[in-house]
Design a protein around this motif. Sequence first.
Motif, PDB file in Angstrom:
ATOM      1  N   GLY A  92      52.210  12.620  -9.199  1.00  0.00           N
ATOM      2  CA  GLY A  92      52.572  12.832 -10.600  1.00  0.00           C
ATOM      3  C   GLY A  92      51.893  11.820 -11.488  1.00  0.00           C
ATOM      4  O   GLY A  92      51.448  10.762 -11.043  1.00  0.00           O
ATOM      5  N   THR A  96      43.547  13.131  -6.956  1.00  0.00           N
ATOM      6  CA  THR A  96      44.275  14.384  -7.114  1.00  0.00           C
ATOM      7  C   THR A  96      44.581  14.969  -5.740  1.00  0.00           C
ATOM      8  O   THR A  96      43.884  14.682  -4.761  1.00  0.00           O
ATOM      9  N   THR A  97      45.618  15.803  -5.702  1.00  0.00           N
ATOM     10  CA  THR A  97      45.957  16.504  -4.463  1.00  0.00           C
ATOM     11  C   THR A  97      45.050  17.724  -4.336  1.00  0.00           C
ATOM     12  O   THR A  97      44.257  18.022  -5.215  1.00  0.00           O
ATOM     13  N   LYS A 115      47.148  18.304  -8.566  1.00  0.00           N
ATOM     14  CA  LYS A 115      48.139  17.423  -9.191  1.00  0.00           C
ATOM     15  C   LYS A 115      47.676  15.970  -9.083  1.00  0.00           C
ATOM     16  O   LYS A 115      47.080  15.569  -8.086  1.00  0.00           O
TER      17      LYS A 115
END
Length: 52
Positions: A46, A23-24, A28
């Motif tokens: 994504g 994940t960021t 996200k």
Amino acid sequence: MSIEAYCVKCKAKKVMLNPVAGTTKNGKPLLKGTCPDCKTTLCRIGAVKESK
């Protein structure tokens, strides 16, 4: 499952080697892998839709 991402060094879409989910900082989903030609890190941000 083959995941494609854009390689900035090669300037083309490549199939990611050893994709790892993560994940960021803001939560996200992303996939990180390496380019098969130049070994640069590829990132695809994504969720990836799986095909049946």
